[in-house]
Design a protein around this motif. Structure first.
Motif, PDB file in Angstrom:
ATOM      1  N   UNK A  14     -41.592 -28.532  50.617  1.00  0.00           N
ATOM      2  CA  UNK A  14     -41.623 -27.902  51.931  1.00  0.00           C
ATOM      3  C   UNK A  14     -40.445 -26.961  52.111  1.00  0.00           C
ATOM      4  N   UNK A  15     -39.224 -27.501  51.896  1.00  0.00           N
ATOM      5  CA  UNK A  15     -38.016 -26.711  52.146  1.00  0.00           C
ATOM      6  C   UNK A  15     -36.831 -27.366  51.436  1.00  0.00           C
ATOM      7  N   UNK A  16     -36.200 -26.634  50.535  1.00  0.00           N
ATOM      8  CA  UNK A  16     -35.068 -27.175  49.788  1.00  0.00           C
ATOM      9  C   UNK A  16     -33.882 -27.467  50.708  1.00  0.00           C
ATOM     10  N   UNK A  17     -33.721 -26.659  51.742  1.00  0.00           N
ATOM     11  CA  UNK A  17     -32.641 -26.892  52.701  1.00  0.00           C
ATOM     12  C   UNK A  17     -32.847 -28.230  53.419  1.00  0.00           C
ATOM     13  N   UNK A  18     -34.067 -28.473  53.867  1.00  0.00           N
ATOM     14  CA  UNK A  18     -34.411 -29.724  54.540  1.00  0.00           C
ATOM     15  C   UNK A  18     -34.174 -30.907  53.603  1.00  0.00           C
ATOM     16  N   UNK A  19     -34.562 -30.760  52.347  1.00  0.00           N
ATOM     17  CA  UNK A  19     -34.346 -31.800  51.344  1.00  0.00           C
ATOM     18  C   UNK A  19     -32.861 -32.114  51.214  1.00  0.00           C
ATOM     19  N   UNK A  20     -32.042 -31.083  51.065  1.00  0.00           N
ATOM     20  CA  UNK A  20     -30.605 -31.272  50.884  1.00  0.00           C
ATOM     21  C   UNK A  20     -29.992 -31.952  52.107  1.00  0.00           C
ATOM     22  N   UNK A  21     -30.336 -31.466  53.299  1.00  0.00           N
ATOM     23  CA  UNK A  21     -29.784 -32.048  54.525  1.00  0.00           C
ATOM     24  C   UNK A  21     -30.182 -33.521  54.651  1.00  0.00           C
ATOM     25  N   UNK A  22     -31.457 -33.812  54.454  1.00  0.00           N
ATOM     26  CA  UNK A  22     -31.961 -35.180  54.554  1.00  0.00           C
ATOM     27  C   UNK A  22     -31.254 -36.101  53.558  1.00  0.00           C
ATOM     28  N   UNK A  23     -31.171 -35.671  52.314  1.00  0.00           N
ATOM     29  CA  UNK A  23     -30.578 -36.496  51.254  1.00  0.00           C
ATOM     30  C   UNK A  23     -29.080 -36.681  51.432  1.00  0.00           C
TER      31      UNK A  23
ATOM     32  N   UNK B 194     -31.204 -32.038  41.234  1.00  0.00           N
ATOM     33  CA  UNK B 194     -30.412 -30.810  41.140  1.00  0.00           C
ATOM     34  C   UNK B 194     -30.065 -30.298  42.541  1.00  0.00           C
ATOM     35  N   UNK B 195     -31.039 -30.311  43.438  1.00  0.00           N
ATOM     36  CA  UNK B 195     -30.818 -29.799  44.796  1.00  0.00           C
ATOM     37  C   UNK B 195     -29.908 -30.721  45.594  1.00  0.00           C
ATOM     38  N   UNK B 196     -30.198 -32.006  45.592  1.00  0.00           N
ATOM     39  CA  UNK B 196     -29.423 -32.907  46.456  1.00  0.00           C
ATOM     40  C   UNK B 196     -28.010 -33.162  45.933  1.00  0.00           C
ATOM     41  N   UNK B 197     -27.799 -32.961  44.630  1.00  0.00           N
ATOM     42  CA  UNK B 197     -26.465 -33.151  44.068  1.00  0.00           C
ATOM     43  C   UNK B 197     -25.605 -31.893  44.163  1.00  0.00           C
ATOM     44  N   UNK B 198     -26.193 -30.812  44.643  1.00  0.00           N
ATOM     45  CA  UNK B 198     -25.461 -29.556  44.778  1.00  0.00           C
ATOM     46  C   UNK B 198     -24.350 -29.704  45.820  1.00  0.00           C
ATOM     47  N   UNK B 199     -23.254 -29.022  45.593  1.00  0.00           N
ATOM     48  CA  UNK B 199     -22.134 -29.041  46.539  1.00  0.00           C
ATOM     49  C   UNK B 199     -22.473 -28.301  47.835  1.00  0.00           C
ATOM     50  N   UNK B 200     -23.387 -27.355  47.747  1.00  0.00           N
ATOM     51  CA  UNK B 200     -23.692 -26.533  48.920  1.00  0.00           C
ATOM     52  C   UNK B 200     -25.155 -26.670  49.340  1.00  0.00           C
ATOM     53  N   UNK B 201     -25.351 -26.520  50.616  1.00  0.00           N
ATOM     54  CA  UNK B 201     -26.690 -26.573  51.195  1.00  0.00           C
ATOM     55  C   UNK B 201     -27.440 -25.289  50.833  1.00  0.00           C
TER      56      UNK B 201
END
Length: 168
Positions: free
Chosen positions: A13-22, A138-145
């Motif tokens: 759906x959205x990588x940003x949403x994934x990162x924020x949620x995780x 890869x996305x959720x372990x990233x330092x940046x959103x």
């Protein structure tokens, strides 16, 4: 961190949403749309809780699992993000398969639309979902959103105000 069905749905759906949620920023509790979806799932199939079991395995939680027939039942509010729904259910099937449940299948039900979609087991789900797990990590372990990508679905997202807030 174990990958959940929600992670996989948000990946599609959205990588940003994934990162924020995780990363602990969860907005679903503020969303009327999420609340409506839960209400539909809880009130549409009242006998489900008696007929089927809830199954938690490897970080996923399947609300309605028919153990006798090896069928996952997933209830969704609408088909607006159908790809994410399909991916989430494929992930459930792959997790079941790698835990010894042979040839699982799934039914995605859209009660408001009076539609359903059946997914039969396909061996290709194993490799496909393994790639999704790698991409999710890869996305959720990233330092940046991840950057904001403006999509049509954004207006109905529980993260909308967070993503589109502007400071003066």
């Amino acid at each position: 961190m174990p990958i959940t069905g929600t992670h996989i749905a948000y990946l599609h759906t959205c990588h940003r949403k994934l990162w924020l949620f995780a990363n602990g920023i969860q907005m679903e509790h503020t969303s009327e749309i999420v609340a409506e979806g839960k209400l539909i799932a809880e009130t549409t199939y009242l006998d489900r809780a008696r007929k089927y079991t809830e199954l938690a395995i490897e970080g996923i939680k399947i609300d309605f699992y028919d153990a006798k027939n090896k069928v996952v039942h997933e209830v969704k509010k609408s088909d607006k993000v159908e790809q994410a729904h399909l991916a989430q259910v494929k992930y459930y099937l792959a997790v079941l398969s790698r835990n010894g449940i042979e040839a699982p299948s799934a039914i995605i039900e859209y009660p408001k639309l009076k539609q359903r979609e059946v997914l039969d087991w396909d061996e290709s789900y194993v490799a496909e979902t393994a790639e999704w797990e790698k991409e999710t990590h890869r996305i959720i372990d990233s330092e940046t959103c991840p950057a904001l990508l403006q999509k049509g679905i954004c207006k109905s997202c529980s993260y909308y105000e967070l993503c589109y807030i502007t400071e003066i």
